[in-house]
Scaffold this active site. Sequence first.
Site, PDB file in Angstrom:
ATOM      1  N   LEU A 530       0.819  -1.210   0.000  1.00  0.00           N
ATOM      2  CA  LEU A 530       0.000   0.000   0.000  1.00  0.00           C
ATOM      3  C   LEU A 530       0.854   1.261   0.000  1.00  0.00           C
ATOM      4  O   LEU A 530       0.442   2.299  -0.497  1.00  0.00           O
ATOM      5  CB  LEU A 530      -0.921   0.019   1.227  1.00  0.00           C
ATOM      6  CG  LEU A 530      -1.973  -1.089   1.307  1.00  0.00           C
ATOM      7  CD1 LEU A 530      -2.669  -1.042   2.652  1.00  0.00           C
ATOM      8  CD2 LEU A 530      -2.986  -0.955   0.181  1.00  0.00           C
ATOM      9  N   GLY A 533       7.819   3.800   3.314  1.00  0.00           N
ATOM     10  CA  GLY A 533       8.453   4.957   3.924  1.00  0.00           C
ATOM     11  C   GLY A 533       9.850   4.637   4.386  1.00  0.00           C
ATOM     12  O   GLY A 533      10.365   3.527   4.198  1.00  0.00           O
ATOM     13  N   GLY A 534      10.457   5.624   5.021  1.00  0.00           N
ATOM     14  CA  GLY A 534      11.835   5.466   5.442  1.00  0.00           C
ATOM     15  C   GLY A 534      12.025   4.403   6.505  1.00  0.00           C
ATOM     16  O   GLY A 534      13.095   3.826   6.632  1.00  0.00           O
ATOM     17  N   ASP A 647       3.851  15.072  14.671  1.00  0.00           N
ATOM     18  CA  ASP A 647       3.974  14.927  13.215  1.00  0.00           C
ATOM     19  C   ASP A 647       2.607  14.972  12.542  1.00  0.00           C
ATOM     20  O   ASP A 647       2.260  14.121  11.721  1.00  0.00           O
ATOM     21  CB  ASP A 647       4.687  13.616  12.870  1.00  0.00           C
ATOM     22  CG  ASP A 647       5.365  13.671  11.498  1.00  0.00           C
ATOM     23  OD1 ASP A 647       5.493  14.788  10.947  1.00  0.00           O
ATOM     24  OD2 ASP A 647       5.737  12.617  10.973  1.00  0.00           O
TER      25      ASP A 647
END
Length: 840
Positions: A530, A533-534, A647
């Site tokens: 899906l 990321g990092g 965040d």
Amino acid sequence: MASCLPLLAILLYFSFSVEPQSLYYNSTAIAPTSWINSPAIPLSTNYSDGSSVRALLLRLNPAGFGPSFAAGFYCFYPCKSVFFSIFIVYAIRDERGLWYPIPQVIWSANRAHPISENATLQLTSQSGLTLHDGDGSLIWTTDIGNQSVAGINITEFGNLVLFDINNSPIWQSWEHPTDSLVMGQSLAGGQRLTASSSRTNWTEGRLYLILLAGGIFAFVNSNPPQLYYNISSNISNRSVDKSAFLTLGNGSLYMNSSLFKPNERIVLKGFVGARNIQYIRLEYDGHLRLYDFDSSTGQWILLGDLFTEDYCAYPTFCGHYGICNNGQCTCPAETSGNYFKLVDDRQPQLGCSTVTPITCEDVNNHELLTISNVSYPNYVDDVAFSRIDEDRCKKDCLENCSCKAVVYRYFDKNVSDGRCFMLSEVFSFENYKSESPYTNSSAYIKVQVAPSPPHSRGGLGKILVFTFGTLLCLLALISIYLVCLRKVEETQDSEEAEDEDFNIDQLPGMPTRFSFEELREATENFTKKLGEGGFGTVFEGSWSNERIAVKRLKNTEQARKDFLVEVVAIGRIHHINLVRLTGYCVDRVNRLLVYEYMCNGSLDQWISCNEWREPLDWSTRLKIITGIAKGLCYLQEDCRQKILHFDIKPENILLDEKFNAKISDFGLSKLIDREMSRVMTLQMRGTLGYMAPEWWITGEVSEKVDVYSYGVVVMEILCGRRNIDCSQTKENQHLLVLLEQKAKSNELLDLIDKNIGDVNSYEGEIMNIMQLAMWCLQLDSSRRPSMSAVVKVLERVMVVETSLSYNFIPSIPTITCAVGQVDQSAALLASTSRVQDQIP
């Protein structure tokens, strides 16, 4: 009888008319067409039970009498809840003349969102059918992809069909069943019939029926789902067979599958003497009933129940903790202590509640009460049981805070082992009779008991001995810990040292712990990606017939820290505007998080208008803005410890099928005590463009850092663009810089996204929300509102602060665009350099 001209009488009257308006009484409409829910709809009828229909499309029975299908607006008494539905209508001619039984609804588009007067149903080529409430908010729409709709038709069998210019079906109501099936309609493998919450509340309830490879399975939706009935020859085969179909016909339920022999079909259930069966419905109480119309009496009749006819065999008949005996509901016996009470003394079927709520903060005072002569679940689910001895079964339940009760069934009373079933949610028990197959079962319910009082006399010596012994043990443990810690540090680079699990499963109230193999199977070996990321990759999966999103973290020190923070931060909290963490896995070097699946992805995909997504209307944007605010308010003000997210950005706001906003990704969050107003931190957390200025100025932060980030996100939603957009001209790349300029020149209207639609109708409301965003963006954190104040403004019980500073950007750091990219000038940021995980 009807209070106005009956439905079919009007139809018969106009069927001989040559007036143009007779065209409205057809089974077909061509796009574009629009209907408004109002008394002006000609084909309107009120019925003797207080219900009302306003038919938009009607397929008259070819005989002129008998069952006919219509689609339109339906409401039941007292007609405060209106639904776009498909319903069966009848016309009967006998010695009494022409008369009309009460219609029966077999499908509804907006079960969870009733509409009001002046709601609008629109048929367009681009969107198919869309339903808007009277205030303009989008309630429901058909998913037609990029296809073009030519028209709509209701068939003689009750199937509502959108078709293209070649008359090929694009969308069909039969492929989206709610709680009913009509003659000839099929339920595909993996599809559900979901019961309503109650007789008068059509919102989806807890009970559902699903077709799997092994047959029909009926569950009550809990974590995990609890089976209460099935019609099958293979109860253990619960895989999804997409080639399977369950069809109603001739008084029977037939199952077909490509896995069967050619031309083979299995009759799962049938009724002798069925004559003219019209439909079956999974009722709010869990019964699967067959209904027919008896033309001799003019009444709908119940031909039978495809499930058991024993009312006590249904999980919700006596509510939570209730015990059913011959249709009567009671609470567990008070002889074991005053632990349970009826929710309502006058309505015992509503179930029982615990007198002292069970708390995971006091697990040492949990006990299991023995409940004699009962069975649970009433349809024993052997697949869900673990085979262990009874003492271990009870011990495991006491050590697992999510376990609320345990059922144990012996194969043989002379053999020590049996099957153990731990319940995370307790529904109804049933008193069994002597001939019951459950006489070899035992049931235990967890209760919270009062702590034992300390001894008042003669206990000083014992206390001193105990204290001294405890200190010696503590010193020994500390010594052992220091030795082990040194060894761990010396072998930290070895993969064998990566098998720490942080003792997460020992924390009270934690979500389900999965094995790595279980999640490998659930995600089909991690094949449906899906997002990435990092710190990891997110995969789509399925567990217990529910879609899930599984984040597999990379094996890095930061990822391991994020894992622990996320599980501890949100593993024990639940809110409609927070993404639910349903499970996790710690298996050597593998760390995975399991979330609820969010079908509309993340907010960043919806902020900017693009060719494959329609822009969000104002009511949906306001719903998202409000949802984010309520989620943050819960984190900051309603948890035992304040949770700072650090965040907040569109990538971390996920949207479900109804566009409810849910905050996700708590890997950078921090828990602080409620009495602490500020904390000092040297580690900067967050993403450039969303970080509050105090990071750069003092390093001293509070919950107001999330308020600032929220203000940025709100501006992005209002303006239909990202805060930093390198595709813009140089002077327009920074949204907050533009906001400063427009605010000071009184030109804020220029910033509103033109794709909202009828901006003029909502201009005042939009400008008020923009003022709220600017309040959140104050450089001085003390001048920003609390999130509870933000929620009050959105709920119109409080006004926005009027004395605002129009400076929103600190002097440092500078964020510049180069070759279409953002210059990430802050090297210490934990998440700046990664693409945010998408957890639908």
